[in-house]
Design a protein around this motif. Structure first.
Motif, PDB file in Angstrom:
ATOM      1  N   GLY A 190       0.841  -1.187   0.000  1.00 39.61           N
ATOM      2  CA  GLY A 190       0.000   0.000   0.000  1.00 39.61           C
ATOM      3  C   GLY A 190       0.875   1.236   0.000  1.00 39.61           C
ATOM      4  O   GLY A 190       2.083   1.153  -0.249  1.00 39.61           O
ATOM      5  N   ASN A 191       0.284   2.357   0.274  1.00 32.09           N
ATOM      6  CA  ASN A 191       1.023   3.617   0.306  1.00 32.09           C
ATOM      7  C   ASN A 191       0.577   4.402   1.528  1.00 32.09           C
ATOM      8  O   ASN A 191      -0.624   4.628   1.712  1.00 32.09           O
ATOM      9  CB  ASN A 191       0.757   4.420  -0.974  1.00 32.09           C
ATOM     10  N   PRO A 192       1.508   4.833   2.394  1.00 29.43           N
ATOM     11  CA  PRO A 192       1.103   5.576   3.594  1.00 29.43           C
ATOM     12  C   PRO A 192       0.360   6.854   3.277  1.00 29.43           C
ATOM     13  O   PRO A 192      -0.447   7.329   4.079  1.00 29.43           O
ATOM     14  CB  PRO A 192       2.432   5.861   4.303  1.00 29.43           C
ATOM     15  N   PHE A 193       0.602   7.419   2.094  1.00 27.96           N
ATOM     16  CA  PHE A 193      -0.120   8.637   1.714  1.00 27.96           C
ATOM     17  C   PHE A 193      -1.621   8.378   1.620  1.00 27.96           C
ATOM     18  O   PHE A 193      -2.433   9.258   1.904  1.00 27.96           O
ATOM     19  CB  PHE A 193       0.391   9.174   0.377  1.00 27.96           C
ATOM     20  N   ALA A 194      -2.001   7.161   1.223  1.00 31.55           N
ATOM     21  CA  ALA A 194      -3.421   6.838   1.115  1.00 31.55           C
ATOM     22  C   ALA A 194      -4.099   6.946   2.477  1.00 31.55           C
ATOM     23  O   ALA A 194      -5.252   7.376   2.580  1.00 31.55           O
ATOM     24  CB  ALA A 194      -3.601   5.442   0.535  1.00 31.55           C
ATOM     25  N   LEU A 195      -3.383   6.556   3.541  1.00 31.09           N
ATOM     26  CA  LEU A 195      -3.934   6.657   4.892  1.00 31.09           C
ATOM     27  C   LEU A 195      -4.006   8.109   5.350  1.00 31.09           C
ATOM     28  O   LEU A 195      -5.008   8.547   5.917  1.00 31.09           O
ATOM     29  CB  LEU A 195      -3.068   5.855   5.864  1.00 31.09           C
ATOM     30  N   VAL A 196      -2.931   8.842   5.088  1.00 32.54           N
ATOM     31  CA  VAL A 196      -2.872  10.233   5.533  1.00 32.54           C
ATOM     32  C   VAL A 196      -3.894  11.086   4.786  1.00 32.54           C
ATOM     33  O   VAL A 196      -4.528  11.976   5.367  1.00 32.54           O
ATOM     34  CB  VAL A 196      -1.450  10.796   5.341  1.00 32.54           C
ATOM     35  N   LYS A 197      -4.079  10.812   3.503  1.00 35.53           N
ATOM     36  CA  LYS A 197      -5.026  11.595   2.702  1.00 35.53           C
ATOM     37  C   LYS A 197      -6.441  11.496   3.261  1.00 35.53           C
ATOM     38  O   LYS A 197      -7.210  12.458   3.221  1.00 35.53           O
ATOM     39  CB  LYS A 197      -4.996  11.125   1.247  1.00 35.53           C
ATOM     40  N   GLU A 198      -6.799  10.317   3.805  1.00 34.61           N
ATOM     41  CA  GLU A 198      -8.134  10.144   4.369  1.00 34.61           C
ATOM     42  C   GLU A 198      -8.350  10.979   5.628  1.00 34.61           C
ATOM     43  O   GLU A 198      -9.484  11.333   5.964  1.00 34.61           O
ATOM     44  CB  GLU A 198      -8.366   8.666   4.693  1.00 34.61           C
ATOM     45  N   MET A 199      -7.255  11.279   6.330  1.00 29.23           N
ATOM     46  CA  MET A 199      -7.356  12.032   7.577  1.00 29.23           C
ATOM     47  C   MET A 199      -7.101  13.528   7.401  1.00 29.23           C
ATOM     48  O   MET A 199      -7.230  14.302   8.350  1.00 29.23           O
ATOM     49  CB  MET A 199      -6.352  11.473   8.596  1.00 29.23           C
ATOM     50  N   THR A 200      -6.730  13.943   6.194  1.00 28.25           N
ATOM     51  CA  THR A 200      -6.365  15.336   5.949  1.00 28.25           C
ATOM     52  C   THR A 200      -7.586  16.156   5.558  1.00 28.25           C
ATOM     53  O   THR A 200      -8.275  15.833   4.590  1.00 28.25           O
ATOM     54  CB  THR A 200      -5.300  15.423   4.837  1.00 28.25           C
ATOM     55  N   ARG A 201      -7.858  17.196   6.328  1.00 29.74           N
ATOM     56  CA  ARG A 201      -9.022  18.037   6.075  1.00 29.74           C
ATOM     57  C   ARG A 201      -8.710  19.198   5.138  1.00 29.74           C
ATOM     58  O   ARG A 201      -9.586  19.703   4.436  1.00 29.74           O
ATOM     59  CB  ARG A 201      -9.572  18.581   7.404  1.00 29.74           C
ATOM     60  N   GLU A 202      -7.461  19.662   5.162  1.00 28.98           N
ATOM     61  CA  GLU A 202      -7.091  20.801   4.332  1.00 28.98           C
ATOM     62  C   GLU A 202      -7.037  20.413   2.852  1.00 28.98           C
ATOM     63  O   GLU A 202      -6.779  19.258   2.513  1.00 28.98           O
ATOM     64  CB  GLU A 202      -5.720  21.346   4.745  1.00 28.98           C
ATOM     65  N   SER A 203      -7.273  21.380   2.001  1.00 28.83           N
ATOM     66  CA  SER A 203      -7.101  21.163   0.566  1.00 28.83           C
ATOM     67  C   SER A 203      -5.613  21.243   0.251  1.00 28.83           C
ATOM     68  O   SER A 203      -4.912  22.128   0.756  1.00 28.83           O
ATOM     69  CB  SER A 203      -7.866  22.222  -0.238  1.00 28.83           C
TER      70      SER A 203
END
Length: 254
Positions: A190-203
């Motif tokens: 997988g890619n850790p960015f995929a996890l972080v992107k789900e938790m990121t509220r900012e554009s």
């Protein structure tokens, strides 16, 4: 002419095309981009497999691309040769006993588990890491005096008593990915960015969009990235600064 050839191979022999690209690319970031591109084209790129992988990258029966043993840090040619020569492995216990008797060490087994090469046996990586030593020590006390075939078969038959999968919580996905990156040089499961992107509220945008469309116009914005390295610096005016080496979610370094 070269562009035509490569486009033809990519369209008609995608597994072979991406296997070659990933194999001969030495730059880790570019290798990651090839892996992502392969997945976008419907081809799975899988961790090493103890029963199917070769030294280099190869193609599995279903067309997936398998990591090769040469790409795993900590495995030498002699260890890889032993792994291949002892195949096939009918179970985790079968591999552990054959491996121990042929000189494969605890460190090698842990490396194979964390790289994903042992996933084919169906146990959680956390379960295998915490249980394999006990399994081996109960059957092999001295590699120079191997147990009989009957004892080995009886021990393998009760391996489920050692590998109680339900008793262990699997490592977190971030931990699994970090170990893959450490041992394989890239993220595979997988890619850790995929996890972080789900938790990121900012554009946010990638670094190229930020530079071309936001920064050049004097505006501010967010870039979602991973910090690879940080170097402290003091300016001539005495102000504290830091230089960062980063990579964005598209794999671009800056």
């Amino acid at each position: 002419l070269l562009t035509y050839y490569t486009a033809y191979f990519k369209a008609n022999y995608p597994s072979e095309f991406f296997t070659a690209c990933i194999t001969y690319e030495s730059d880790v970031d570019q290798k990651s981009l090839y892996i992502e591109d392969a997945r976008k084209n419907g081809i799975n790129v899988l961790p090493p497999d103890i029963n199917q992988s070769l030294g280099g990258f190869n193609i599995a029966k279903d067309g997936s691309i398998l990591f090769g043993f040469n790409g795993i840090k900590g495995l030498g040619e002699k260890v890889i040769e032993k792994i291949v020569n002892n195949r096939p492995y009918k179970s985790l216990g079968d591999f552990l006993i054959k491996g121990r008797l042929s000189g494969i060490t605890k460190a090698h087994v842990e490396t194979l588990i964390h790289s994903g090469a042992m996933d084919c046996f169906g146990y959680k990586r956390s379960c295998m890491v915490r249980s394999f030593e006990k399994f081996m020590s109960d059957i092999i006390t001295d590699p120079k005096k191997p147990p009989t075939d009957a004892l080995i078969s009886a021990h393998i038959a009760k391996q489920s008593e050692y590998f109680e999968d339900a008793a262990y919580s699997e490592f977190t996905l971030l931990s699994i990915l970090e170990n893959e990156q450490r041992l394989l040089g890239v993220y595979v499961s997988g890619n850790p960015f995929a996890l972080v992107k789900e938790m990121t509220r900012e554009s946010y945008v990638d670094i190229e969009t930020f530079q071309d469309e936001i920064y050049e116009r004097g505006n501010s914005g967010y870039v979602l990235c991973q910090i690879r390295a940080a170097k402290k610096h003091t300016s001539k005016a005495g102000n504290n600064m830091v230089f960062l080496d980063c990579i964005d979610y598209k794999g671009i370094t800056f």
